[in-house]
Design a protein around this motif. Structure first.
Motif, PDB file in Angstrom:
ATOM      1  N   TYR A  80       0.712  -1.066   0.221  1.00 28.53           N
ATOM      2  CA  TYR A  80       0.028   0.173  -0.086  1.00 28.53           C
ATOM      3  C   TYR A  80       1.158   0.890  -0.040  1.00 28.53           C
ATOM      4  CZ  TYR A  80      -2.854  -3.918   1.827  1.00 28.53           C
ATOM      5  OH  TYR A  80      -3.995  -4.589   1.420  1.00 28.53           O
ATOM      6  N   LYS A 136       4.014   0.076   3.003  1.00 28.84           N
ATOM      7  CA  LYS A 136       3.028  -0.484   3.558  1.00 28.84           C
ATOM      8  C   LYS A 136       3.038  -1.575   2.942  1.00 28.84           C
ATOM      9  CE  LYS A 136       0.119   1.132   7.112  1.00 28.84           C
ATOM     10  NZ  LYS A 136      -1.005   1.239   7.745  1.00 28.84           N
ATOM     11  N   GLY A 137       4.095  -2.887   3.664  1.00 31.45           N
ATOM     12  CA  GLY A 137       4.021  -3.898   3.108  1.00 31.45           C
ATOM     13  C   GLY A 137       3.652  -4.951   4.260  1.00 31.45           C
ATOM     14  N   LEU A 161       5.157   1.649   7.976  1.00 31.31           N
ATOM     15  CA  LEU A 161       4.975   2.550   6.490  1.00 31.31           C
ATOM     16  C   LEU A 161       6.316   2.446   6.698  1.00 31.31           C
ATOM     17  CD1 LEU A 161       2.024   5.409   7.866  1.00 31.31           C
ATOM     18  CD2 LEU A 161       2.427   3.621   5.333  1.00 31.31           C
ATOM     19  N   TYR A 194       6.599   7.297  15.843  1.00 31.79           N
ATOM     20  CA  TYR A 194       7.592   7.191  14.538  1.00 31.79           C
ATOM     21  C   TYR A 194       8.431   8.172  15.668  1.00 31.79           C
ATOM     22  CZ  TYR A 194       4.890   4.482  11.031  1.00 31.79           C
ATOM     23  OH  TYR A 194       4.298   3.597  10.992  1.00 31.79           O
ATOM     24  N   PHE A 203       9.840   4.214  11.852  1.00 33.89           N
ATOM     25  CA  PHE A 203       8.825   3.792  12.658  1.00 33.89           C
ATOM     26  C   PHE A 203       9.880   3.289  14.377  1.00 33.89           C
ATOM     27  CE2 PHE A 203       5.574   0.312  14.065  1.00 33.89           C
ATOM     28  CZ  PHE A 203       6.388  -0.521  14.600  1.00 33.89           C
ATOM     29  N   ARG A 252      -3.921  -2.629   8.064  1.00 32.97           N
ATOM     30  CA  ARG A 252      -2.384  -2.685   6.860  1.00 32.97           C
ATOM     31  C   ARG A 252      -3.169  -2.356   6.053  1.00 32.97           C
ATOM     32  NH1 ARG A 252      -1.355  -7.692   3.871  1.00 32.97           N
ATOM     33  NH2 ARG A 252       0.257  -6.248   3.369  1.00 32.97           N
ATOM     34  N   ASN A 253      -4.494  -2.328   5.366  1.00 30.57           N
ATOM     35  CA  ASN A 253      -4.719  -1.265   4.326  1.00 30.57           C
ATOM     36  C   ASN A 253      -5.776  -0.136   4.648  1.00 30.57           C
ATOM     37  OD1 ASN A 253      -6.769  -2.716   5.368  1.00 30.57           O
ATOM     38  ND2 ASN A 253      -8.136  -3.728   4.002  1.00 30.57           N
ATOM     39  N   PHE A 302      -1.383  10.824  11.580  1.00 35.06           N
ATOM     40  CA  PHE A 302       0.428  11.940  12.190  1.00 35.06           C
ATOM     41  C   PHE A 302      -0.957  13.140  13.458  1.00 35.06           C
ATOM     42  CE2 PHE A 302       3.516   8.840  10.967  1.00 35.06           C
ATOM     43  CZ  PHE A 302       2.670   8.038  10.636  1.00 35.06           C
TER      44      PHE A 302
END
Lengths: 112, 114
Positions: free
Chosen positions: A32, A94-95, A100, B35, B45, B99-100, B105
């Motif tokens: 992503y 992002k994998g 990130l 972060y 990160f 994830r998706n 922030f």
């Protein structure tokens, strides 16, 4: 593991000119992709994202980016920039995990 | 519009002191992150947190660091004994899923260790 390369550390342009900020990534899994913008003395603001679907994504402030899987790129474009677009732009991926991974950033300076 | 808020915006501390950086994530988000960005370097990160435990951490996040969600709204990063090299901008972020989805922030806390 993922990595992101932003080829240009600084990009100066004149107001109303088009601009392209380049981003390439590497990953062994599907990804992503995101662009964030950081205005002076501010935090990171999401500009746009590619999660799935159309490879051309539109974001805020007239920016757009195109996901190119074969070239592993996600370049950011704007057809006509304003002075107010002066900021630092970060590409991020992002994998296979939650984190990130950011590129080093590109400082865009728009001159009158 | 909901946002991630961080306090303080700037903190100066002496080497060896403990610092706590505070964050209030967006209320319906489930994943929380820290972060950091050392001046002139990449945003890196540190740690992610879900369901009251660390879900992922980086090599940077050693025993000097800890995170906590002490109540239903705050998310904190503690550095036990600060070093000069801990000087950086620290960003808190949150997201609905892992994830998706995008992470939102905060404005960051600039930590200066002297």
């Amino acid at each position: 593991a993922q990595s992101v390369t932003q080829l240009d550390s600084q990009v100066p342009v004149f107001e109303e000119a088009p601009v392209e900020l380049r981003c390439n990534y590497s990953s062994s899994v599907s990804v992503y992709l995101f662009w964030y913008v950081q205005y002076p003395n501010q935090g990171l603001q999401l500009l746009l994202k590619y999660l799935s679907g159309s490879t051309l994504v539109k974001g805020i402030n007239g920016f757009e980016a195109e996901f190119n899987k074969s070239q592993t790129s996600f370049h950011l474009r704007k057809p006509s920039v304003h002075i107010s677009d002066t900021a630092e732009y970060f590409c991020a991926v992002k994998g296979g995990s939650e984190k990130l991974v950011f590129g080093k950033g590109t400082k865009l300076t728009v001159n009158p | 519009e909901p946002e991630v808020t961080q306090t303080p915006s700037h903190q100066v501390t002496q080497m060896g002191q403990e610092v706590i950086l505070r964050c209030v994530p967006i209320s319906n988000h489930l994943y929380f992150y820290w972060y950091r960005q050392i001046l002139g370097q990449k945003v890196e990160f540190l740690v992610s947190f879900y369901n009251n435990e660390i879900s992922e951490k980086s090599e940077i996040f050693d025993d000097q660091f800890s995170v906590e969600r002490p109540d239903g709204s705050n998310f904190t990063l503690k550095i036990r004994s600060t070093k000069l090299e801990d000087s950086a901008m620290y960003f808190c972020a949150s997201s609905v899923w892992a994830r998706n989805t995008e992470a939102f922030f905060g404005q960051g806390t600039r930590l200066t260790v002297v």
